[in-house]
Design an enzyme around this catalytic site. Structure first.
Site, PDB file in Angstrom:
ATOM      1  N   ARG A 302      75.365 111.131  37.809  1.00  0.00           N
ATOM      2  CA  ARG A 302      75.501 109.798  38.423  1.00  0.00           C
ATOM      3  C   ARG A 302      74.342 108.856  38.088  1.00  0.00           C
ATOM      4  NH1 ARG A 302      77.068 112.906  42.946  1.00  0.00           N
ATOM      5  NH2 ARG A 302      79.320 113.176  42.973  1.00  0.00           N
ATOM      6  N   LYS A 324      75.637  96.299  30.640  1.00  0.00           N
ATOM      7  CA  LYS A 324      77.038  96.679  30.416  1.00  0.00           C
ATOM      8  C   LYS A 324      77.052  97.885  29.492  1.00  0.00           C
ATOM      9  CE  LYS A 324      79.920  92.573  31.038  1.00  0.00           C
ATOM     10  NZ  LYS A 324      80.798  91.586  30.400  1.00  0.00           N
ATOM     11  N   GLU A 366      76.777  86.121  17.944  1.00  0.00           N
ATOM     12  CA  GLU A 366      76.375  86.128  19.356  1.00  0.00           C
ATOM     13  C   GLU A 366      75.167  85.209  19.591  1.00  0.00           C
ATOM     14  OE1 GLU A 366      78.091  87.291  21.773  1.00  0.00           O
ATOM     15  OE2 GLU A 366      78.994  89.246  21.326  1.00  0.00           O
ATOM     16  N   LYS A 417      70.781  85.402  27.794  1.00  0.00           N
ATOM     17  CA  LYS A 417      71.488  86.535  28.387  1.00  0.00           C
ATOM     18  C   LYS A 417      70.886  86.855  29.764  1.00  0.00           C
ATOM     19  CE  LYS A 417      74.100  90.365  27.945  1.00  0.00           C
ATOM     20  NZ  LYS A 417      74.888  91.254  27.166  1.00  0.00           N
ATOM     21  N   GLU A 427      79.051  90.208  37.131  1.00  0.00           N
ATOM     22  CA  GLU A 427      80.002  89.296  36.506  1.00  0.00           C
ATOM     23  C   GLU A 427      81.042  88.740  37.491  1.00  0.00           C
ATOM     24  OE1 GLU A 427      82.047  91.089  33.234  1.00  0.00           O
ATOM     25  OE2 GLU A 427      81.954  89.255  32.051  1.00  0.00           O
ATOM     26  N   ARG A 431      78.070  84.973  34.964  1.00  0.00           N
ATOM     27  CA  ARG A 431      77.917  85.864  33.814  1.00  0.00           C
ATOM     28  C   ARG A 431      79.117  85.792  32.877  1.00  0.00           C
ATOM     29  NH1 ARG A 431      75.638  92.059  33.305  1.00  0.00           N
ATOM     30  NH2 ARG A 431      76.142  92.232  31.084  1.00  0.00           N
ATOM     31  N   ASN A 435      80.906  85.546  27.968  1.00  0.00           N
ATOM     32  CA  ASN A 435      82.123  86.017  27.318  1.00  0.00           C
ATOM     33  C   ASN A 435      82.779  84.911  26.482  1.00  0.00           C
ATOM     34  OD1 ASN A 435      84.805  88.077  27.822  1.00  0.00           O
ATOM     35  ND2 ASN A 435      82.763  88.905  28.106  1.00  0.00           N
ATOM     36  N   HIS A 438      85.108  85.613  23.570  1.00  0.00           N
ATOM     37  CA  HIS A 438      85.442  87.044  23.579  1.00  0.00           C
ATOM     38  C   HIS A 438      86.902  87.342  23.903  1.00  0.00           C
ATOM     39  CE1 HIS A 438      81.165  87.537  23.229  1.00  0.00           C
ATOM     40  NE2 HIS A 438      81.252  88.851  23.247  1.00  0.00           N
ATOM     41  N   HIS A 442      87.974  89.855  21.254  1.00  0.00           N
ATOM     42  CA  HIS A 442      88.293  91.259  21.538  1.00  0.00           C
ATOM     43  C   HIS A 442      89.712  91.592  21.078  1.00  0.00           C
ATOM     44  CE1 HIS A 442      85.019  92.165  24.820  1.00  0.00           C
ATOM     45  NE2 HIS A 442      84.576  92.327  23.589  1.00  0.00           N
ATOM     46  N   HIS A 454      82.351  93.045  15.540  1.00  0.00           N
ATOM     47  CA  HIS A 454      82.400  92.335  16.826  1.00  0.00           C
ATOM     48  C   HIS A 454      81.925  90.866  16.686  1.00  0.00           C
ATOM     49  CE1 HIS A 454      82.141  91.796  21.164  1.00  0.00           C
ATOM     50  NE2 HIS A 454      80.891  91.375  21.029  1.00  0.00           N
TER      51      HIS A 454
HETATM   52  N1  LIG Z   1      76.801  95.908  26.304  1.00  0.00           N
HETATM   53  C1  LIG Z   1      76.873  94.648  25.968  1.00  0.00           C
HETATM   54  O1  LIG Z   1      76.519  93.740  26.742  1.00  0.00           O
HETATM   55  C2  LIG Z   1      77.358  94.286  24.603  1.00  0.00           C
HETATM   56  C3  LIG Z   1      77.108  93.006  24.097  1.00  0.00           C
HETATM   57  C4  LIG Z   1      77.537  92.717  22.812  1.00  0.00           C
HETATM   58  C5  LIG Z   1      78.166  93.666  22.054  1.00  0.00           C
HETATM   59  N2  LIG Z   1      78.391  94.881  22.578  1.00  0.00           N
HETATM   60  C6  LIG Z   1      79.042  95.924  21.783  1.00  0.00           C
HETATM   61  O2  LIG Z   1      78.203  96.200  20.666  1.00  0.00           O
HETATM   62  C7  LIG Z   1      79.003  96.568  19.544  1.00  0.00           C
HETATM   63  C8  LIG Z   1      78.653  95.684  18.386  1.00  0.00           C
HETATM   64  O3  LIG Z   1      77.315  95.899  18.049  1.00  0.00           O
HETATM   65  P1  LIG Z   1      76.823  95.970  16.542  1.00  0.00           P
HETATM   66  O4  LIG Z   1      77.212  94.746  15.864  1.00  0.00           O
HETATM   67  O5  LIG Z   1      75.409  96.379  16.543  1.00  0.00           O
HETATM   68  O6  LIG Z   1      77.780  97.084  15.970  1.00  0.00           O
HETATM   69  P2  LIG Z   1      77.548  98.620  15.554  1.00  0.00           P
HETATM   70  O7  LIG Z   1      76.869  99.357  16.594  1.00  0.00           O
HETATM   71  O8  LIG Z   1      78.880  99.072  15.112  1.00  0.00           O
HETATM   72  O9  LIG Z   1      76.557  98.494  14.328  1.00  0.00           O
HETATM   73  C9  LIG Z   1      77.006  97.896  13.175  1.00  0.00           C
HETATM   74  C10 LIG Z   1      76.737  98.793  11.966  1.00  0.00           C
HETATM   75  O10 LIG Z   1      75.374  98.641  11.623  1.00  0.00           O
HETATM   76  C11 LIG Z   1      74.758  99.914  11.544  1.00  0.00           C
HETATM   77  N3  LIG Z   1      73.359  99.700  11.900  1.00  0.00           N
HETATM   78  C12 LIG Z   1      72.865  99.291  13.089  1.00  0.00           C
HETATM   79  N4  LIG Z   1      71.545  99.132  13.000  1.00  0.00           N
HETATM   80  C13 LIG Z   1      71.190  99.447  11.742  1.00  0.00           C
HETATM   81  C14 LIG Z   1      69.967  99.450  11.050  1.00  0.00           C
HETATM   82  N5  LIG Z   1      68.822  99.062  11.604  1.00  0.00           N
HETATM   83  N6  LIG Z   1      69.967  99.856   9.770  1.00  0.00           N
HETATM   84  C15 LIG Z   1      71.127 100.221   9.158  1.00  0.00           C
HETATM   85  N7  LIG Z   1      72.325 100.197   9.743  1.00  0.00           N
HETATM   86  C16 LIG Z   1      72.349  99.810  11.033  1.00  0.00           C
HETATM   87  C17 LIG Z   1      75.547 100.761  12.491  1.00  0.00           C
HETATM   88  O11 LIG Z   1      75.373 102.107  12.192  1.00  0.00           O
HETATM   89  C18 LIG Z   1      76.953 100.249  12.224  1.00  0.00           C
HETATM   90  O12 LIG Z   1      77.468 100.824  11.072  1.00  0.00           O
HETATM   91  C19 LIG Z   1      80.435  96.426  19.989  1.00  0.00           C
HETATM   92  O13 LIG Z   1      80.923  97.665  20.390  1.00  0.00           O
HETATM   93  C20 LIG Z   1      80.336  95.485  21.188  1.00  0.00           C
HETATM   94  O14 LIG Z   1      81.413  95.644  22.079  1.00  0.00           O
HETATM   95  C21 LIG Z   1      78.000  95.223  23.821  1.00  0.00           C
HETATM   96  O1  LIG Z   2      77.026  90.791  28.866  1.00  0.00           O
HETATM   97  C1  LIG Z   2      78.063  90.179  29.070  1.00  0.00           C
HETATM   98  O2  LIG Z   2      78.471  89.924  30.195  1.00  0.00           O
HETATM   99  C2  LIG Z   2      78.895  89.727  27.934  1.00  0.00           C
HETATM  100  O3  LIG Z   2      79.996  89.296  28.149  1.00  0.00           O
HETATM  101  C3  LIG Z   2      78.296  89.809  26.589  1.00  0.00           C
HETATM  102  C4  LIG Z   2      79.301  89.924  25.472  1.00  0.00           C
HETATM  103  O4  LIG Z   2      78.753  89.230  24.384  1.00  0.00           O
HETATM  104  C5  LIG Z   2      79.538  91.382  25.056  1.00  0.00           C
HETATM  105  O5  LIG Z   2      80.327  91.423  23.913  1.00  0.00           O
HETATM  106  C6  LIG Z   2      80.099  92.302  26.088  1.00  0.00           C
HETATM  107  O6  LIG Z   2      80.140  93.615  25.612  1.00  0.00           O
HETATM  108  C7  LIG Z   2      81.495  91.959  26.475  1.00  0.00           C
HETATM  109  O7  LIG Z   2      81.814  92.678  27.591  1.00  0.00           O
HETATM  110  P1  LIG Z   2      83.274  92.760  28.160  1.00  0.00           P
HETATM  111  O8  LIG Z   2      83.033  92.975  29.603  1.00  0.00           O
HETATM  112  O9  LIG Z   2      83.984  91.489  27.866  1.00  0.00           O
HETATM  113  O10 LIG Z   2      83.916  93.904  27.507  1.00  0.00           O
END
Ligand SMILES: NC(=O)c1ccc[n+]([C@@H]2O[C@H](COP(=O)([O-])OP(=O)(O)OC[C@H]3O[C@@H](n4cnc5c(N)ncnc54)[C@H](O)[C@@H]3O)[C@@H](O)[C@H]2O)c1
Ligand SMILES: O=C(O)C(=O)C[C@@H](O)[C@H](O)[C@H](O)COP(=O)(O)O
Length: 552
Positions: A302, A324, A366, A417, A427, A431, A435, A438, A442, A454
């Site tokens: 947890r 998130k 982003e 952010k 959210e 917040r 999005n 998105h 998405h 993404h």
């Molecule tokens: N939690 C959140 O608030 C939030 C916000 C935005 C995006 N996201 C999520 O994040 C993901 C997108 O992130 P992303 O664009 O980093 O994608 P990703 O994690 O798929 O990375 C993109 C590619 O780059 C490679 N990579 C990353 N860093 C590297 C480095 N330093 N050197 C070489 N290769 C590298 C990865 O291995 C992958 O192949 C999505 O799943 C999206 O939903 C989450």
């Molecule tokens: O942090 C947030 O809140 C966002 O909406 C940031 C987005 O850029 C990000 O892609 C996030 O992962 C989207 O979340 P989701 O709740 O729409 O799946």
């Protein structure tokens, strides 16, 4: 201190760094060392006060008492914070005065660096005793020092945004470390339901891993992808050197790693390897990897300590901050997950040296989003440097003029952010503006079976959101055209023709912002003014789709 500071042109003078800490910690010695290395001035508050009162501090204390001294100190510090641009060392008790704390808070809020110099107590006591002339240590000096330390340590931690431990270092090494750490960007995240944490941005910040993890964990699971092996090797070495037992866990790359099956495999390993509630997880990689690692940390027993180490631009500016975490399901993106705050975020610019150009550019999607919804200066920087950003080359990045530009973009975007997350972690309203782009984005990712990145999908999603805002009478045409133009100049896609309207609509109804059968979008009234666009005219929803498709 060589930070990119175009936005600060004409700003008032303020210290390059302020040093706080206990008597004998070395504030004056190391402050002078720093100022010499940087070729800037140095001021010591106690010395300034003695100059102003025309006598030694012990004499003033004896004649007028502590309260009178603190008042002189308060005035001196307030004046210097607004007029001096070198290194400024404060007396040990200064931060105990509430108005001094407020002034330091304001200074830090505007980008200032307050360094808490944390020396080994035995060394500091010895130095304080040797130095003499300290009225606060009258009587049993060591016992007084210890009692004051217990009172003051939490206050120093509260006012400081940089903590430097100098134990066992020569003054030169310690001063170099202080300079290095003040060059880092720091964004503090705090608010209702959030255990406060810092996002650190800079070259080499992975070295803070042990500080962020703390003494609690015995075992640390280092979750990463093979693509960042070079950086995970470095993280593993830092962790092992600090005495942690490290379990190295490589997961499938990108969205293939963000599944409940991958999470399940890790839960099994944690169980087999005896991970307890006081152990920890470090996620190191792109956003997909850190979302998955955060989800495992949120769910194991947890919730155990989690440190987020983003390695892609997108993960640094967005996925790292705000808590998130989650996995995708066959029905859609991020449908299962939790809000789980990390203990800290370490965005090490060194990791960008291996980042491929197209993935860097994707991250700009982003970054631009944050400019559109809140910080127009981000858009100006993107416009001014569009060509260099588009030509990003990891191999030359660290020595290139692009580095401070990217560092500033990361820090500004993380601030946007943090602004939303601090006010509305779960959210409920504000917040949702993060999005922007998105709802449509998405849907593209899902329909393209995650072959679309993404950030690219969000870029097209922003075009869709701008068109929809225009069609519903909220946004002027020039801003829509500007959106196309800027994204295009950055090398981001602005159109998509991968599926029919009905498929897209069905997925947009499954978006987490939707309520019942009501579609909800984030729209834009003007740059910096997003709004909730609930239940828009179905004709406009379709027409915006046609406009995005026609460009393709
Ligand atoms: N939690 C959140 O608030 C939030 C916000 C935005 C995006 N996201 C999520 O994040 C993901 C997108 O992130 P992303 O664009 O980093 O994608 P990703 O994690 O798929 O990375 C993109 C590619 O780059 C490679 N990579 C990353 N860093 C590297 C480095 N330093 N050197 C070489 N290769 C590298 C990865 O291995 C992958 O192949 C999505 O799943 C999206 O939903 C989450
Ligand atoms: O942090 C947030 O809140 C966002 O909406 C940031 C987005 O850029 C990000 O892609 C996030 O992962 C989207 O979340 P989701 O709740 O729409 O799946």
């Amino acid at each position: 201190m060589a930070r990119h500071s175009r936005h600060e042109a004409g700003a008032r003078r303020r210290p390059a760094a302020v040093i706080v800490g206990m008597m004998g910690a070395g504030k004056t010695r190391l402050g002078k060392e720093m100022s010499q290395m940087l070729g800037i001035g140095f001021a010591d508050a106690d010395q300034q006060i003695e100059d102003a009162i025309g006598m030694s501090i012990p004499k003033y204390f004896a004649r007028h008492g502590e309260a009178a001294f603190r008042e002189v100190e308060r005035r001196t510090v307030a004046e210097t914070l607004g007029s001096f641009d070198g290194i400024y060392a404060l007396g040990g008790g200064a931060p105990m005065t509430p108005t001094v704390r407020e002034a330091l808070h304001d200074y830090a809020e505007h980008g200032g660096r307050v360094i808490y110099l944390l020396a080994d107590p035995a060394e500091a006591m010895e130095r304080a005793r040797r130095g003499g002339g300290r009225p606060m240590l009258d009587g049993d000096a060591d016992a007084r020092w210890m009692a004051l330390y217990e009172q003051r340590d939490p206050v120093y931690r509260q006012v400081a945004n940089v903590i430097v431990r100098t134990h066992g270092m020569t003054p030169k090494t310690a001063a170099r470390k202080m300079i290095e750490m003040t060059n880092e960007g720091i964004v503090h995240v705090d608010g209702a339901g959030i255990e406060p944490y810092d996002v650190r941005i800079g070259e080499g910040v992975l070295n803070h891993l042990p500080d962020v993890l703390g003494a609690g964990p015995v075992r640390v699971a280092l979750i990463h992808t093979q693509s960042v092996q070079r950086h995970s090797d470095r993280a593993r070495a830092i962790l092992r050197k600090a005495g942690y037992q490290v379990s190295d866990i490589a997961i499938p790359d990108a969205e293939a790693g963000k599944t409940v099956q991958v999470a399940d495999g890790i839960w099994q390993r944690l169980g087999n390897e005896g991970f307890t509630r006081s152990d920890a997880i470090v996620g190191l990689g792109g956003g997909a990897c850190t979302d998955l690692a955060g989800f495992v940390a949120a769910t194991w027993m947890r919730g155990i300590r989690y440190v987020n180490c983003p390695t892609s631009l997108l993960a640094m500016v967005d996925a790292s901050t705000g808590g998130k975490t989650g996995v995708n399901t066959p029905q859609g993106k991020n449908l299962v997950g939790s809000f789980y705050t990390p203990a800290g975020v370490l965005a090490d610019l060194r990791t960008l040296t291996s980042l491929p150009n197209d993935i860097f550019i994707e991250g700009l999607g982003e970054v631009a989003k944050s400019g559109f919804i809140r910080d127009p200066e981000i858009l100006t920087i993107l416009e001014d440097h569009a060509d260099e950003l588009r030509a990003f080359d990891g191999e030359t990045f660290l020595d290139s003029p692009l580095k401070p530009v990217v560092a500033e973009l990361i820090e500004r975007t993380v601030r946007v952010k943090a602004h939303h997350v601090c006010a509305d972690l779960k959210e409920a309203g504000l917040r949702e503006f993060l999005n922007y782009g998105h709802t449509f984005g998405h849907a593209i990712e899902q329909l393209e079976h995650f072959r679309w990145r993404h950030g690219n999908a969000v870029a097209v999603g922003m075009v869709y959101a701008a068109e929809l805002s225009n069609l519903t009478g909220h946004l002027d045409r020039p801003t829509v055209e500007y959106t196309y133009d800027l994204l295009d100049r950055l090398g981001l896609p602005t159109s998509w023709n991968g599926a029919g309207f009905d498929e897209v609509l069905a997925l947009m109804h499954r978006d987490k912002k939707a309520r019942g059968n009501t579609l909800r979008f984030v729209g834009l009234e003007e740059i910096g003014r997003p709004f909730h666009l609930d239940d828009p005219d179905p004709q406009a929803v379709r027409e915006a789709f046609e406009r995005v498709r026609q460009q393709a």
